[in-house]
Structure formats: structure tokens, C-alpha cells
Design an enzyme around this catalytic site. Structure first.
Site, PDB file in Angstrom:
ATOM      1  N   HIS B 324       0.813  -1.216   0.000  1.00 24.03           N
ATOM      2  CA  HIS B 324       0.000   0.000   0.000  1.00 24.03           C
ATOM      3  C   HIS B 324       0.846   1.264   0.000  1.00 24.03           C
ATOM      4  O   HIS B 324       0.427   2.295  -0.502  1.00 24.03           O
ATOM      5  CB  HIS B 324      -0.945   0.012   1.210  1.00 24.03           C
ATOM      6  CG  HIS B 324      -2.135  -0.859   1.017  1.00 24.03           C
ATOM      7  ND1 HIS B 324      -2.130  -2.195   1.344  1.00 24.03           N
ATOM      8  CD2 HIS B 324      -3.361  -0.603   0.514  1.00 24.03           C
ATOM      9  CE1 HIS B 324      -3.312  -2.710   1.054  1.00 24.03           C
ATOM     10  NE2 HIS B 324      -4.081  -1.763   0.544  1.00 24.03           N
ATOM     11  N   GLY B 325       2.007   1.199   0.604  1.00 24.51           N
ATOM     12  CA  GLY B 325       2.832   2.409   0.619  1.00 24.51           C
ATOM     13  C   GLY B 325       4.175   2.159   1.252  1.00 24.51           C
ATOM     14  O   GLY B 325       4.334   1.270   2.099  1.00 24.51           O
TER      15      GLY B 325
END
Lengths: 367, 470
Positions: B324-325
């Protein structure tokens, strides 16, 4: 049959999505443009550099909203929903009060800041010198405190802004100082409090910042009468206060800027009619003031109550005729000499800009 | 170009649909491909060349995998493909993160830091990398044959509705549809359009409205907020994220349906889950499936020892968080979810049977989203502190609009608890055959929602897509 129905339903929605072309660029239907200030983002020129840096795309996406055919209509729908359901108004610095009243300049009016007392006393002492000198020369000067909606209709302020009177700190301390120093002033807040239910017309419209044309005329009439008694010189042909049912140019500037679908229900809209005659025997007025004084000049009617060469110095910056025609910018260095031409002086301010006093006029006279 | 923009909604989409429907059958894929290239290059004009290059390379490598008779050769081609795809993802998404962390250590030890500028992340990189991998791996495993035409493969990768925020469509779910085996009917077109409009409304009318207030609350001095505001911030974000992402997925699925593609669902009332395990079967389903099929099972899944199984579970969730990041908060968020999954598997699941378990799941998910939202761990910790300090002294009054929309968000999120509603949403076909009034109602609502959404798109500036940055 069913298939046909589904296709019609589908086609109808796609048609809706393309309907904006009828407004722009085809111009088959005209929509009312939005009021207020919208800065349309500039479109960046299409070239390879702008395209690969995404500047072109960004600028196009930002500007397309404003050039989109249904922009005014959809914006109004959005603003109306926000206002009617969620009590939100989409105008900068405007607060949505109760009962449909809108308010502006609340931050300048309702504040815990105030004057430095030493500075204020010094300033008003300078003013008193001017007042006494003019009086000795048979001239007259008066401060007008225009009514402020935040004060006169404080009962409809949004809940988070409702406080006691002491929060109008600049207005309150200036009014006290005027009394203490013996300075001539007329406070139309006090008058408005007394009179706000007396007339068929409103002191303020629900959607306006400024006093209504009718109440501005009522107050102007009062100022003229005051000047007449103080100077023993009759000001001829003072405004007559005839009311008309269908107002011309009601002051609903906040409402206009709010871009609602359905206008606010105004209670009582009237406009005072007036007759007067301008001649060289009338007093030569120098009116210094803000947009409230502007209300006295933009209708052009009041010009006839004074000498044709009277002037209105808007915020002590722009010199205009009393018919609101621009003459020149105010030359602060020669203001002292210039003011000897006038024999009546009115300074207008209101609670929201009280901290700016007379916009530097007295300082100009002491240069 | 986001789906909820004037440019997409009133220019790109209707023009694309008209061209698509007017085009003869053999040119329809060309129209899709052209529209997809225009769509992607609009947002990433330089990155389109990167995506075209990797797609071409993968296509060639997969052909070589298929042609090669020896296992070793197949493996080499697979490794090259994995290296290129994951290398690209690492460079653009994670290199800066690792460099800054190494720099922190180097600075502490007195060594000069490496230093690097943050690279711009190509939009949708995480999504199309995972899709490319499904193609390469599926063919390598011999489960599916490669696509014959490069054009079709490019269409699979670039298919614009799902290109930048999913759902992640495994190659095997869509290959036959791209090659022409897709049914288009008036029902499908209409239900796709209605789905698109409902997704748009979820995004614009709920996620954006809630999100605007959440962002305003985040601008407050955090030390000054009280417990009520801290909860409003976290719950607000929990709902914003769900309606933002599921709204986007609905729009993507809707557009695909309009052009005859059936793609997998991505959400299924995640907040009515009775455990975190169930939650992850209902939230971002396509990512969960990818992780299971292409990571968890290859790692050994649950077939190994007790410790190995739990290690696999946890590592999958940590990687999922990191997907996701590139930030410690995402790693922690993944680990946090993995931890609850393990606890549930170990002993908690037997207690999570009744509807109270829904509250437990919502509570845990909500706590997790605070980590997800805040890359600055100090902010996350401050919000946790405020959430559980039970101080109620703030003068901040919550916006009426926020409260109303939050109520709607809760109502919709938990409406799946009602069986009749839940079953009605599980199959679009019931829309057309079971109740005539339902279609008429949805059609009327969709027109109202389209007008309302359009007015909100034009009337306010707040319109971010949270999952675009992944």
C-alpha cells in the site's frame, strides 16, 4: 420490448451526460452566469514540454469546470443543497445566521482586539483641534457610525458568534471615547435599535451587508436635519421619505454571491423616493467614508441636497462627485489646502472597520 | 483524470461509449486500447512509455516461457520478468524509503548519507505490476496459455477502468473476454451504468463530504483535541476510505460491464464482518486473492508446520501493508492486521459468532486505519492517546453535514446485515427479473444521484482518490 426499455434508459442517461454541449459551446440554451468573483485558471499552451510535464493537462482539467456548460446550474444546485440542508453558505467570509440572515465582516466587528488607549486619545485630540478650528470658521464636521448588521441583528447571528455587546471592542471603545472627549457623532446603531421595527422597510436585508436603500435614506435625512440645526443654515430640499412597494436595487450582495437557486425570502423590501434641488447656495460637502457612504452616492439622488461641487472621498483614496463619478485620486499632501474649499464634513464608518478610524483624513490635515 | 472529474464524466466517458458502440465488433478492442492509452498518458505521459516497454518485454518473455522445453530456461525467463517488474516497482515506490532509512542509520554512525530525491510514482504501478505477474506466473505454471496477440495483452494491462486503482484482475479471469468471448446486452449496459453512477455517488457524496471534514479536523492542533474529536477523525477516515475505494471499484466494474467485461468484485460489505479474517475476505478482495494465490500458497500456505503457517500469514500481511505504501506505518498496519488474524486463528474465533463480533471487527479495523492514514507515527500515537484518554472538553462542534453523512455511511455500510438487502446486492441480474419496481426505483435514484454528484463535483474543490497513490 424490455430490451428497448433498457436501451432508452441507458440512452437517456448518456444524453444527460452530453446535455452540457447545448449550453457551451453550442449556445442553444443560455444559463444565468454566476455572481461573484471566479478566477478561471489560465489554460497552458499545448506543446510537448507542457504535455509531458502535465502542466497542460492540469490547467485544462482546472479550467474545464469553469467553461463547462452546466457549471452555473450545477453550482447553484450544490450551493442550494448545502444551504438548505446543511446550513452552509459558500461565500468567502460570509456566515450563515438564523432565520435566513447572512453576515459578513464578523471578524472585524466581533473581536477581542481593541485600540491602544494612548494612541486613541492622541488621535482624538488631533481631531478636536480640527473640529474646533472648523467650528470657529463657521464650518461643521460630524462622525457618522453607520449601523452594523452584526450589532443591530445580533439575535440572528450564528450560535458560535453570539456574544455580549463588549465583543464589539473597537466600536464600543470609540463610542465611549467620543462621549468622553465631547466629539460630535451620530450613532445609527443606537437609532437602528430603537427604530428597527418602526418602519415598513428593513434596516438590513437578510442577504445584504449594507443598510437598505430605504434605511440609508432615512439616516441621510436625519444627518441633514442635524446639520441644519447645528449650523443655522437651512439645507434646502431635504429628502422626502416616500416608500415604494417595488424596490430598485435592493442590497442583497451576500445573497447574490451565494448563487442560490431559490433567493432568500426577504421580509420587507422598500425603496425611499426623494426630491431635492442642487444649487450653489447649498452646503459644499466633503463626505469621507466606506461602502456605507457609497450607498448614499450610488443612487445619485442625494447629490441634489448639497452644492454641485461636493465630493465623496471613498476610503480617503478616491475623490468622486456625490453622483459617484470618479474625479481623481486623493492627494494626501495637498488635502489640507483642498479641504478649505468645503464647509461641511461627514466621516462615515461602521463597527467592522472602526479600527481604521477616519482612514487617515485627520492625519492628512495635520501634515 | 479521475472518474469523478468533469473531464472524465462529461467528455471522455460518453464519447468513448458512443465510439465503442458504433464501432464494428472487430474494432471494439482497438477503441478500448486507444481510449486506455489516452486515459493513462493523460495522467502519466512519460510513464506510458515505461508501461509499454514492460508490457512488450513481458509479452516476449512469456512467449519464450511457453516455447521453452526445459524447466531451467522457463525459470530464467520468469526470473527476468520478475526482476524487471518488481525492480521497477522497487525503484519508483520503495527505493526512496530504503535510502532515507539507510541514510538515518548512516547519519547516526557519522557516515555521509547517500541522499536521493523522491521519485514520482507512476499512477497505478502497484496494480498493473501485480497483474503482469499473474500473466507471467500463470503461463509459467502451465495453467493458462499465453495471449496470441500483443494488442490483446496490452488491452488486458491497460484496460482503463481498472488500470489505476484496480480491482486487480488475474489474467485467467479476463483473457477469454479480451479475446472476444464477452456478452454485451442491454441489461448489462444499463446495470453497468447504474453501478457506475452509484459508485460515483458513494465517492462524491459520501467519501468526499466526510473526507473534507476529516481533513479540516486534522488541521486542528492535535494536543487541543478531545476524545470525541479523535474518534470523529478516525471513524470519519474509516468511512471515507471505504466509500472512496469501494466507490471507485463500483465505477470500474460498472464501466467494464458497459463494454461487456465481467470483472471480479472488490468489496462485499467489509464492515459487517465478524472477524478480521472475514474482513479481509470482504475488503479489497482482488488484492486478498492475489496475495493468497501468488504469495501465501507459494510460501507454503498452511501446509507447513504450525510456526511456518503463522509466519506465512504474518509475512503476507506485512507485504500487503508494504504494497500500500513505502512507509513504516503501512508495515505496522500490515503487521497489526496479521497479528489479529493469528490471534483469531489461535483462539479468538470461537467467541466471534454473534453480531457483537461485528463491533469488535469494526473497532479493530478502525484502530488499524489510524495507522494507515498517518505516515507520521507521532500523529498516529497522539490520536490513539486522545481516543482513549476519555477527555471531553473540546469546544469544537462537529459539522452537521459531517454527522449526517457519517450516519448515511454507517447505514449503508451495515445494511448488509439485513438478509434481504444483502441478497439483493449480490446479483445484478435480480435487478431485471425479480422486481420491476426495483429497476424503476434505481433508475430514478441514479438520475438524482448523477445530478447531485455532478453538482458536488463542480461546486466544491475537495476530490482526492486515496488509492491513487498506491
Amino acid at each position: 420490448m424490455k430490451q428497448k426499455k433498457y436501451n432508452i434508459m441507458f440512452g437517456f442517461i448518456i444524453f444527460m451526460m452530453l446535455f452540457h454541449f447545448a449550453f457551451k459551446p453550442l449556445n442553444l440554451i443560455k444559463d444565468k452566469e454566476l455572481a461573484g468573483f471566479y478566477k478561471v485558471p489560465e489554460k497552458v499552451e499545448f506543446n510537448s514540454e507542457n504535455y509531458f510535464s502535465r502542466k497542460f493537462q492540469d490547467s485544462l482539467e482546472k479550467s474545464i469546470n469553469y467553461q463547462f456548460g452546466l457549471f452555473p446550474g450545477f453550482t447553484r444546485i450544490h450551493h442550494q443543497i448545502e444551504y438548505s440542508i446543511f446550513n452552509r453558505i459558500h461565500v468567502k467570509d460570509v456566515h450563515n445566521g438564523q432565520n435566513g440572515y447572512l453576515y459578513r465582516y464578523c471578524e472585524g466587528c466581533i473581536t477581542n482586539r481593541t485600540f491602544d488607549s494612548v494612541y486613541l486619545d492622541m488621535y482624538l485630540d488631533k481631531y478636536l483641534i480640527v473640529q474646533d478650528s472648523l467650528k470657529a470658521a463657521g464650518k461643521n464636521i460630524v462622525w457618522i457610525i453607520a449601523p452594523d448588521k452584526n450589532i443591530v441583528f445580533s439575535e440572528f447571528l450564528p450560535r458560535d458568534l453570539k456574544h455580549g455587546v463588549e465583543v464589539y471592542s473597537f466600536y464600543w471603545s470609540l463610542q465611549k471615547a467620543f462621549k468622553r472627549k465631547g466629539i460630535n457623532y451620530i450613532d445609527f446603531n443606537e437609532l437602528a435599535f430603537r427604530e428597527k421595527k418602526k418602519y415598513a422597510f428593513e434596516v438590513f436585508n437578510k442577504g445584504g451587508v449594507h443598510w437598505t436603500s430605504s434605511y440609508a435614506a432615512r439616516c441621510f435625512d436625519s444627518v441633514c436635519k442635524y446639520l441644519g440645526t447645528k449650523t443655522n443654515i437651512k439645507i434646502k430640499n431635504v429628502i422626502s421619505n416616500k416608500k415604494v412597494e417595488h424596490p430598485w436595487g435592493p442590497d442583497v450582495d451576500m445573497e447574490e454571491a451565494a448563487n442560490l437557486l431559490i433567493p432568500l425570502q426577504q421580509d420587507r423590501l422598500f425603496l425611499s423616493d426623494m426630491t431635492s434641488e442642487s444649487n450653489s447656495k447649498n452646503r459644499k460637502l466633503l463626505l469621507i467614508g466606506d461602502s456605507f457612504a457609497h450607498s448614499w452616492t450610488w443612487t445619485k439622488y442625494y447629490a441634489n441636497c448639497f452644492h454641485p461641487q461636493s465630493e465623496f472621498w471613498y476610503y480617503n483614496r478616491e475623490a468622486n462627485t456625490l453622483e459617484n463619478t470618479f474625479i481623481r485620486n486623493v492627494d494626501h499632501k495637498s488635502a489640507r489646502l483642498k479641504t478649505t474649499e468645503f464647509d461641511t464634513f461627514i466621516i462615515v464608518f461602521n463597527a467592522a472597520n472602526a479600527e481604521y478610524l477616519d482612514y487617515g483624513f485627520i492625519d492628512d490635515l495635520h501634515r | 483524470m479521475v472518474f469523478s472529474s468533469t473531464l472524465f464524466l462529461f467528455y471522455f466517458l460518453p464519447v468513448f461509449l458512443i465510439l465503442y458502440y458504433l464501432a464494428p465488433a472487430k474494432f471494439k478492442n482497438y477503441i478500448i486500447l486507444l481510449a486506455s492509452i489516452v486515459f493513462y498518458s493523460w495522467g502519466g505521459p512519460l510513464f506510458i512509455f515505461v508501461i509499454l516497454f514492460t508490457t512488450a518485454l513481458d509479452f516476449i518473455l512469456v512467449k519464450q516461457i511457453e516455447k521453452s522445453s526445459s524447466r531451467k530456461k522457463k525459470k530464467i525467463f520468469l526470473c527476468i520478468s520478475l526482476f524487471v517488474n518488481l525492480g521497477l516497482l522497487f525503484t519508483f515506490k520503495y527505493l526512496y524509503f530504503f535510502t532515507t532509512n539507510i541514510d538515518s542509520v548512516l547519519t547516526l554512525t557519522g557516515v555521509a548519507p547517500i541522499g536521493m530525491d523522491k521519485l514520482i510514482l507512476p499512477i497505478g504501478l502497484s496494480f498493473f505490476t501485480f497483474e503482469s505477474l499473474t500473466y507471467v506466473i500463470d503461463v509459467y505454471r502451465g495453467e493458462y496459455k499465453s495471449l496470441k496477440s500483443f494488442r490483446n495483452y496490452l488491452t488486458y494491462i491497460l484496460l482503463f477502468p481498472k488500470l489505476i486503482a484496480g480491482p486487480i484482475i488475474p489474467y485467467n479471469k479476463i483473457a477469454h473476454q479480451i479475446e472476444g468471448d464477452r456478452k454485451t446486452s442491454a441489461e448489462m449496459r444499463l446495470s453497468g451504468l447504474l453501478r457506475f453512477i452509484f459508485g460515483l455517488s458513494k465517492k462524491v457524496l459520501i467519501a468526499n463530504v466526510i473526507g473534507e471534514t476529516v481533513e479540516e479536523l486534522y488541521k486542528l492542533e492535535l494536543s487541543q483535541i478531545d476524545t470525541a474529536i479523535a474518534w470523529a477523525m478516525s471513524v470519519g477516515y474509516t468511512m471515507q476510505l471505504y466509500f472512496d475505494f469501494s466507490g471507485y471499484s463500483d465505477m470500474a466494474i460498472g464501466i467494464c460491464k458497459m463494454i461487456g467485461f465481467t470483472i471480479p468484485e472488490n468489496f462485499n460489505f467489509p464492515y459487517i464482518s465478524k472477524s478480521i479474517t472475514e474482513f479481509w475476505r470482504r475488503w479489497h478482495i482482488s488484492l486478498g486473492n492475489w496475495m493468497r494465490n501468488y504469495l501465501y500458497i507459494p510460501l507454503g500456505g498452511s501446509k507447513g508446520s504450525f510456526f511456518r503457517t503463522y509466519f506465512n500469514l504474518w509475512i503476507v500481511f506485512i507485504i500487503s501493508g508494504f504494497w500500500h505504501g513505502a512507509g513504516w506505518n503501512f508495515i505496522l498496519w500490515g503487521a497489526f492486521n496479521g497479528l489479529f488474524l493469528m490471534i483469531e486463528r489461535l483462539y479468538l474465533s470461537k467467541y466471534l459468532k454473534n453480531n457483537l463480533a461485528v463491533l469488535y471487527t469494526f473497532f479493530v479495523a478502525n484502530i488499524g486505519w489510524v495507522l494507515f492514514k498517518n505516515e507520521d507515527m507521532n500523529v498516529a500515537l497522539m490520536i490513539y492517546k486522545k481516543m482513549f484518554s476519555f477527555e471531553f472538553n473540546s469546544l469544537q462542534i462537529l459539522d452537521f453535514r459531517f454527522v449526517i453523512m457519517l450516519f448515511f455511511a454507517f447505514f449503508i455500510s451495515f445494511s448488509g446485515l439485513f438478509k434481504s438487502f444483502y441478497s439483493a446486492t449480490q446479483n445484478d441480474e435480480t435487478l431485471f427479473v425479480e422486481h420491476k419496481w426495483r429497476l424503476n426505483l434505481l433508475f430514478t435514484l441514479s438520475i438524482i444521484f448523477l445530478v447531485l454528484s455532478s453538482s458536488y463535483i463542480l461546486g466544491q474543490d475537495f476530490n482526492p482518490f486515496i488509492y491513487f497513490r498506491f
